[in-house]
Design an enzyme around this catalytic site. Structure first.
Site, PDB file in Angstrom:
ATOM      1  N   TYR A   1      37.890  94.511 -68.894  1.00  0.00           N
ATOM      2  CA  TYR A   1      37.551  95.941 -68.856  1.00  0.00           C
ATOM      3  C   TYR A   1      36.789  96.268 -67.569  1.00  0.00           C
ATOM      4  CZ  TYR A   1      34.828 100.172 -69.781  1.00  0.00           C
ATOM      5  OH  TYR A   1      34.234 101.403 -69.669  1.00  0.00           O
TER       6      TYR A   1
ATOM      7  N   ARG B   1      20.030  96.189 -72.944  1.00  0.00           N
ATOM      8  CA  ARG B   1      20.935  97.269 -72.530  1.00  0.00           C
ATOM      9  C   ARG B   1      20.119  98.499 -72.176  1.00  0.00           C
ATOM     10  NH1 ARG B   1      23.676  93.606 -72.262  1.00  0.00           N
ATOM     11  NH2 ARG B   1      25.680  93.148 -73.226  1.00  0.00           N
TER      12      ARG B   1
HETATM   13  N1  LIG Z   1      30.805 105.604 -73.677  1.00  0.00           N
HETATM   14  C1  LIG Z   1      30.267 104.694 -72.867  1.00  0.00           C
HETATM   15  O1  LIG Z   1      29.286 104.003 -73.211  1.00  0.00           O
HETATM   16  C2  LIG Z   1      30.814 104.497 -71.473  1.00  0.00           C
HETATM   17  C3  LIG Z   1      30.128 103.632 -70.613  1.00  0.00           C
HETATM   18  C4  LIG Z   1      30.644 103.418 -69.341  1.00  0.00           C
HETATM   19  C5  LIG Z   1      31.800 104.069 -68.939  1.00  0.00           C
HETATM   20  N2  LIG Z   1      32.445 104.890 -69.790  1.00  0.00           N
HETATM   21  C6  LIG Z   1      33.701 105.508 -69.344  1.00  0.00           C
HETATM   22  O2  LIG Z   1      33.705 106.887 -69.670  1.00  0.00           O
HETATM   23  C7  LIG Z   1      35.043 107.295 -69.984  1.00  0.00           C
HETATM   24  C8  LIG Z   1      35.075 108.047 -71.289  1.00  0.00           C
HETATM   25  O3  LIG Z   1      34.518 107.246 -72.284  1.00  0.00           O
HETATM   26  P1  LIG Z   1      34.240 107.783 -73.755  1.00  0.00           P
HETATM   27  O4  LIG Z   1      32.999 107.125 -74.211  1.00  0.00           O
HETATM   28  O5  LIG Z   1      34.380 109.245 -73.824  1.00  0.00           O
HETATM   29  O6  LIG Z   1      35.438 107.078 -74.514  1.00  0.00           O
HETATM   30  P2  LIG Z   1      36.370 107.625 -75.676  1.00  0.00           P
HETATM   31  O7  LIG Z   1      37.167 106.459 -76.127  1.00  0.00           O
HETATM   32  O8  LIG Z   1      35.595 108.393 -76.687  1.00  0.00           O
HETATM   33  O9  LIG Z   1      37.304 108.659 -74.909  1.00  0.00           O
HETATM   34  C9  LIG Z   1      38.386 108.260 -74.125  1.00  0.00           C
HETATM   35  C10 LIG Z   1      39.490 109.250 -74.403  1.00  0.00           C
HETATM   36  O10 LIG Z   1      40.613 108.822 -73.641  1.00  0.00           O
HETATM   37  C11 LIG Z   1      41.751 108.935 -74.439  1.00  0.00           C
HETATM   38  N3  LIG Z   1      42.744 107.991 -73.951  1.00  0.00           N
HETATM   39  C12 LIG Z   1      42.778 106.644 -74.116  1.00  0.00           C
HETATM   40  N4  LIG Z   1      43.875 106.142 -73.540  1.00  0.00           N
HETATM   41  C13 LIG Z   1      44.533 107.194 -72.978  1.00  0.00           C
HETATM   42  C14 LIG Z   1      45.746 107.321 -72.273  1.00  0.00           C
HETATM   43  N5  LIG Z   1      46.522 106.255 -72.037  1.00  0.00           N
HETATM   44  N6  LIG Z   1      46.144 108.542 -71.864  1.00  0.00           N
HETATM   45  C15 LIG Z   1      45.377 109.647 -72.135  1.00  0.00           C
HETATM   46  N7  LIG Z   1      44.237 109.576 -72.826  1.00  0.00           N
HETATM   47  C16 LIG Z   1      43.816 108.372 -73.235  1.00  0.00           C
HETATM   48  C17 LIG Z   1      41.309 108.647 -75.852  1.00  0.00           C
HETATM   49  O11 LIG Z   1      42.175 109.219 -76.830  1.00  0.00           O
HETATM   50  C18 LIG Z   1      39.932 109.285 -75.855  1.00  0.00           C
HETATM   51  O12 LIG Z   1      39.991 110.617 -76.336  1.00  0.00           O
HETATM   52  C19 LIG Z   1      35.901 106.049 -69.935  1.00  0.00           C
HETATM   53  O13 LIG Z   1      36.541 106.013 -68.675  1.00  0.00           O
HETATM   54  C20 LIG Z   1      34.917 104.907 -70.020  1.00  0.00           C
HETATM   55  O14 LIG Z   1      35.378 103.764 -69.333  1.00  0.00           O
HETATM   56  C21 LIG Z   1      31.991 105.122 -71.061  1.00  0.00           C
END
Ligand SMILES: NC(=O)c1ccc[n+]([C@@H]2O[C@H](COP(=O)([O-])OP(=O)(O)OC[C@H]3O[C@@H](n4cnc5c(N)ncnc54)[C@H](O)[C@@H]3O)[C@@H](O)[C@H]2O)c1
Length: 350
Positions: A182, A250
């Site tokens: 990841y 964390r």
């Molecule tokens: N939440 C955290 O702690 C965190 C930490 C670091 C980075 N991030 C990054 O932030 C971003 C959003 O994270 P989040 O917490 O909202 O996650 P989340 O899983 O709640 O949201 C991600 C969204 O992307 C959609 N998705 C997944 N695969 C897809 C695809 N192939 N095409 C279109 N949509 C797709 C999912 O349906 C979901 O609605 C991500 O890029 C993640 O890597 C999140």
């Protein structure tokens, strides 16, 4: 001139949280999201997604998604959130992570060029996972990168790097050394976007998020969200099990603070294309977190079960001073208040 914002993965946890802020700033907001079943158990439009957001169901890694979408819109700004996010899961389902996170990004960028729809700015939510274990310091002040803990080390319960203390992550100082698939895909996203944006004169805003938590987090996704996982166990009166020796660190950053940071980098001046670190700015051990949550629900005290997850890092916390200086952003939520707010929200859901 009307302004349009495209948000990939816009129906997720962070996408929903930023939607009311975007609604005030942009004339048109389009979210493209494949409504991944791991996050959207019922496949319904999330109630928290602002009504102004047009939700298009589509997979960012699929050529057809872009062929359908881009003839109908030319985004001024893109916020790229769509991703496979399970760190542990990425070890055994690496191709899926690579396809969505890496190929999904390149499909999107290719499509912008193909449709003559190159935005002025692209914002990417990268992750603290790009750092891996990050940099550590010994008693003499010598800095080293101890790298990934091996399976043998973890089986022998050698959780720490003896004699070393972890330094807070800061993008201009700490070298990226991801220890998970990841994390590697998130770093690849950054590199791809940087190279592309320079060639097409596109501004980029890179944020490396620490552990985001808060209301709106998927309660059905077993692969992400330690805070909501702990809260659900404690609410059910169960003992929260602590991995390793409970001293994993964390940096837990509240969703509202993250949404504000994304909004700032989306709409304000971006002084540098180097990534900015987004965290609460201090570390909390998982034992401390679990004890706060257990006491809220009057659940039994957490216990160490000695289990571990391959690819997990021992310690992660951000140095947010540069982010504060450059973006004028500061988190407003401490862990205790944020966790209490999350628990209140969970109580209303379950
Ligand atoms: N939440 C955290 O702690 C965190 C930490 C670091 C980075 N991030 C990054 O932030 C971003 C959003 O994270 P989040 O917490 O909202 O996650 P989340 O899983 O709640 O949201 C991600 C969204 O992307 C959609 N998705 C997944 N695969 C897809 C695809 N192939 N095409 C279109 N949509 C797709 C999912 O349906 C979901 O609605 C991500 O890029 C993640 O890597 C999140």
């Amino acid at each position: 001139m009307p302004k349009t914002c495209l948000v990939t993965g816009g129906a997720g946890f962070i996408g929903c949280a930023i939607s009311p802020l975007l609604a005030k700033h942009f004339d048109r907001i389009v979210a493209v999201d494949n409504m991944h079943p791991q996050i959207h158990a019922t496949f319904e439009r999330p109630a928290a997604l602002h009504e102004k957001v047009e939700l298009i169901v589509g997979d960012v890694s699929q050529h057809e998604t872009w062929e359908t979408l881009l003839p109908n819109m030319k985004p001024d700004v893109v916020i790229h959130l769509a991703a496979e996010t399970g760190t542990g899961q990425s070890l055994t389902e690496g191709s899926r992570h690579a396809n969505v996170n890496v190929v999904g990004t390149t499909q999107m960028l290719d499509a912008f060029v193909r449709h003559n729809a190159i935005p002025k700015r692209v914002v990417l939510t990268s992750s603290r996972a790009v750092y891996g274990e990050g940099a550590w310091q010994d008693a003499k002040g010598q800095i080293s990168y101890p790298g990934q803990r091996s399976r043998a080390q973890l089986e022998a319960k050698q959780w720490d790097f003896p004699g070393l203390t972890c330094l807070p992550f800061e993008a201009t100082r700490t070298e990226p050394r991801p220890t998970s698939i990841y994390g590697s895909t998130k770093y690849a996203q950054e590199m791809i976007l940087k190279a592309w944006a320079l060639s097409f004169d596109v501004e980029i805003g890179l944020l490396r998020l620490q552990n985001v938590y808060g209301p709106g987090q998927s309660l059905s996704n077993p692969y992400t969200g330690i805070v909501s996982l702990f809260a659900q166990l404690a609410k059910a009166g169960k003992v929260i099990p602590l991995y390793e020796d409970g001293e994993i660190i964390r940096d837990f950053v509240f969703i509202e603070d993250v949404a504000n940071a994304i909004f700032r980098i989306t709409t304000g001046t971006i002084p540098s294309s180097e990534a900015y670190d987004i965290g609460c700015g201090s570390g909390t051990t998982i034992r401390q977190l679990a004890e706060i949550i257990a006491s809220i629900y009057e659940a039994p005290m957490p216990i160490v079960n000695g289990a571990y997850r391959n690819g997990d890092v021992r310690a992660a916390a951000a140095d947010i001073s540069r982010t504060h200086t450059d973006l004028g952003w500061m988190p407003e939520w401490d862990v205790r208040r944020g966790v209490m707010t999350l628990c209140n929200w969970i109580d209303r859901q379950l």
